[in-house]
Design a protein around this motif. Sequence first.
Motif, short mmCIF file in Angstrom:
data_model
loop_
_atom_site.label_atom_id
_atom_site.label_comp_id
_atom_site.label_asym_id
_atom_site.label_seq_id
_atom_site.Cartn_x
_atom_site.Cartn_y
_atom_site.Cartn_z
N MET A 196 0.84 -1.20 0.00
CA MET A 196 0.00 0.00 0.00
C MET A 196 0.87 1.24 0.00
SD MET A 196 -2.88 1.28 2.73
CE MET A 196 -1.69 1.93 3.89
N ARG A 197 0.49 2.22 -0.80
CA ARG A 197 1.18 3.52 -0.80
C ARG A 197 0.20 4.60 -1.18
NH1 ARG A 197 2.05 5.67 -5.78
NH2 ARG A 197 2.11 4.28 -7.60
N MET A 198 0.52 5.83 -0.80
CA MET A 198 -0.27 6.97 -1.23
C MET A 198 0.02 7.25 -2.70
SD MET A 198 -1.79 7.65 1.58
CE MET A 198 -2.69 9.08 0.97
N LEU A 199 -0.98 7.71 -3.43
CA LEU A 199 -0.72 8.18 -4.78
C LEU A 199 0.10 9.45 -4.70
CD1 LEU A 199 -3.92 7.62 -6.93
CD2 LEU A 199 -2.08 6.05 -6.32
N GLN A 200 1.05 9.59 -5.60
CA GLN A 200 1.96 10.72 -5.62
C GLN A 200 1.36 11.89 -6.41
OE1 GLN A 200 4.96 10.63 -3.74
NE2 GLN A 200 3.69 8.93 -3.02
N PRO A 201 1.85 13.11 -6.14
CA PRO A 201 1.28 14.28 -6.81
C PRO A 201 1.23 14.17 -8.33
CG PRO A 201 2.66 15.00 -5.01
CD PRO A 201 2.84 13.50 -5.11
N HIS A 202 2.29 13.65 -8.96
CA HIS A 202 2.27 13.60 -10.42
C HIS A 202 1.20 12.65 -10.94
CE1 HIS A 202 4.94 10.15 -9.56
NE2 HIS A 202 4.65 9.70 -10.76
N GLU A 203 0.83 11.64 -10.14
CA GLU A 203 -0.25 10.74 -10.53
C GLU A 203 -1.60 11.44 -10.40
OE1 GLU A 203 1.26 6.38 -9.22
OE2 GLU A 203 1.16 7.85 -7.61
N LEU A 204 -1.76 12.23 -9.33
CA LEU A 204 -3.01 12.95 -9.11
C LEU A 204 -3.23 14.04 -10.16
CD1 LEU A 204 -2.84 13.27 -5.21
CD2 LEU A 204 -4.19 11.65 -6.55
N TYR A 205 -2.15 14.76 -10.51
CA TYR A 205 -2.28 15.79 -11.54
C TYR A 205 -2.66 15.17 -12.89
CZ TYR A 205 -0.64 19.82 -8.87
OH TYR A 205 -0.54 20.86 -7.96
N LYS A 206 -2.11 14.00 -13.17
CA LYS A 206 -2.47 13.32 -14.41
C LYS A 206 -3.94 12.94 -14.39
CE LYS A 206 -0.76 9.85 -17.64
NZ LYS A 206 0.31 8.85 -17.91
N ALA A 207 -4.43 12.50 -13.22
CA ALA A 207 -5.84 12.15 -13.10
C ALA A 207 -6.74 13.36 -13.28
CB ALA A 207 -6.10 11.50 -11.74
N GLN A 208 -6.27 14.54 -12.88
CA GLN A 208 -7.05 15.76 -13.07
C GLN A 208 -7.08 16.22 -14.52
OE1 GLN A 208 -9.14 16.68 -10.79
NE2 GLN A 208 -8.27 18.34 -9.62
N GLY A 209 -6.20 15.63 -15.34
CA GLY A 209 -6.19 15.99 -16.75
C GLY A 209 -5.13 17.00 -17.12
N PHE A 210 -4.17 17.25 -16.22
CA PHE A 210 -3.07 18.15 -16.54
C PHE A 210 -2.14 17.47 -17.55
CE2 PHE A 210 -4.43 20.39 -12.81
CZ PHE A 210 -3.95 21.69 -12.96
N PRO A 211 -1.55 18.23 -18.47
CA PRO A 211 -0.60 17.64 -19.42
C PRO A 211 0.69 17.23 -18.71
CG PRO A 211 -0.68 20.03 -19.67
CD PRO A 211 -1.78 19.67 -18.72
N ASP A 212 1.41 16.31 -19.30
CA ASP A 212 2.63 15.78 -18.68
C ASP A 212 3.70 16.85 -18.49
OD1 ASP A 212 1.51 13.26 -18.54
OD2 ASP A 212 2.36 12.59 -20.45
N TRP A 213 3.67 17.91 -19.30
CA TRP A 213 4.72 18.92 -19.22
C TRP A 213 4.53 19.90 -18.07
CZ3 TRP A 213 2.26 23.53 -19.56
CH2 TRP A 213 1.13 23.63 -20.36
N TYR A 214 3.41 19.81 -17.38
CA TYR A 214 3.11 20.79 -16.34
C TYR A 214 4.01 20.58 -15.13
CZ TYR A 214 0.08 24.41 -14.47
OH TYR A 214 -0.41 25.61 -14.00
N LEU A 215 4.72 21.64 -14.71
CA LEU A 215 5.64 21.57 -13.58
C LEU A 215 4.89 21.78 -12.28
CD1 LEU A 215 8.64 23.66 -14.99
CD2 LEU A 215 8.44 21.17 -14.82
N ILE A 216 5.03 20.83 -11.35
CA ILE A 216 4.25 20.87 -10.11
C ILE A 216 5.10 20.84 -8.85
CG2 ILE A 216 2.29 19.75 -11.21
CD1 ILE A 216 3.15 17.16 -9.80
#
Length: 450
Positions: A385-405
Amino acid sequence: MRELIVDNFAGGGGASTGIELAIGRSVDIAINHDQNAIAMHETNHPDTLHYCESVFDVDPIVATSGYPVGLAWFSPDCTHFSKARGSTPVKKEIRGLAWIVLRWALLKRPRVIMLENVEEFKTWGPTKINENGDEFPDSTRAGETFRAFVDMLSIGIDSNHQALDEVCNIINLDRNGPEVKRLINGLGYQVEFKELKACDYGAPTIRKRFFMVMRCDGQPIVWPEATHGDPKSADVINGKLLPYRTAAECLDWSIECPSIFDRKKPLAENTLKRIARGIKRFVIDNPNPFIVRIGQTGFGGDRLSYDIDKPLTTITTKAEHLLVSPTITTSGAHLAQVNAFLLKYYGNEKECPSLDEPLHTVTSKDRFGLVTIHGVDYQIVDIGMRMLQPHELYKAQGFPDWYLIDHDYKGTKYPKSAQVARCGNAVPPPFAEALVRANLPELCFVREVA
């Protein structure tokens, strides 16, 4: 003369990104009071003019330098409307942030205005003070202020309406001045509102939001048609729609999923119960990893465990999404532990035995933890078990891969908690892109749907 695009309450840039995906350039002006949010926005939208201050402190006339406004986007704070607020008191100045729309409508008359919020925004009404001196929405007058808001923008309102006093106080208008007379007569905008789901427009999340579209150019308001749908639906099978994007495609499978049995601090009992139910439902009966969300259990219960072949549930400002993944093998290192963990749930019983208790009665068939894949029997030997990481959550929101977070243009790194918070506060970009393409096609370029 070139029309400007303005993003009020810009945050980390969800709406701005969707607008950019539609029109092929950054928004012209972005406003937000949070310095870190503006830094993230400026990192990803360097061509935008940024105002790091309250929306009420920005003069629309000065900010736009005489240019007309083609689109003004507003995403006012939704926490005082959301059902997740529970019994927390409210503040009229926060519930009234949407009044800033009228200031822009009075001073700049944007050709198109769009507003995003939670579906409970329609319940916006007067507040009252309880016996403890706290301010709460008056349930007997739910929706009264919302209707006044719509009427001021469109057909007008009674000159004695209480909402006029509130809007004058919030955006600093003279109660007897010419601006208020314009509100009484109505600003002449066509106004429509609707609830949309992000998964219908290509975001791998089921997030649902309220949208209001207002326009004064005589053109019709257009609600975007869905581009994605349930994979089992006729429209998807016939090729009319693309299938929903799923949580699975957002996951970074290279990240280790640590065992739940080797933790220094044991998991909470309710978390263990949800894992057990999820393992039975999605692994023993279906050999795929699954997601279990542990937050806000009062609103979802067992519905918060679900297959990763569906869009992710709504992302909030807290870290609430987990990946729970079974390890299966033909041998059995941790088998006794896992059997004890799942035993009570296999027969739909209500209690979960502790791992330090004697194993419950074992049947003649060693079925617990058994998984059959293509006719081959396997057994669960571990659960990670692990928490989903921010880059996974941003992808789920529909942000493009190039978005710096994770850092801004100054090199300042953001903690994961801040990244998750901005993600949960963000407008899924596919929402904004779809709405802009539908209502402002003259500003957009052609882009193939992913």
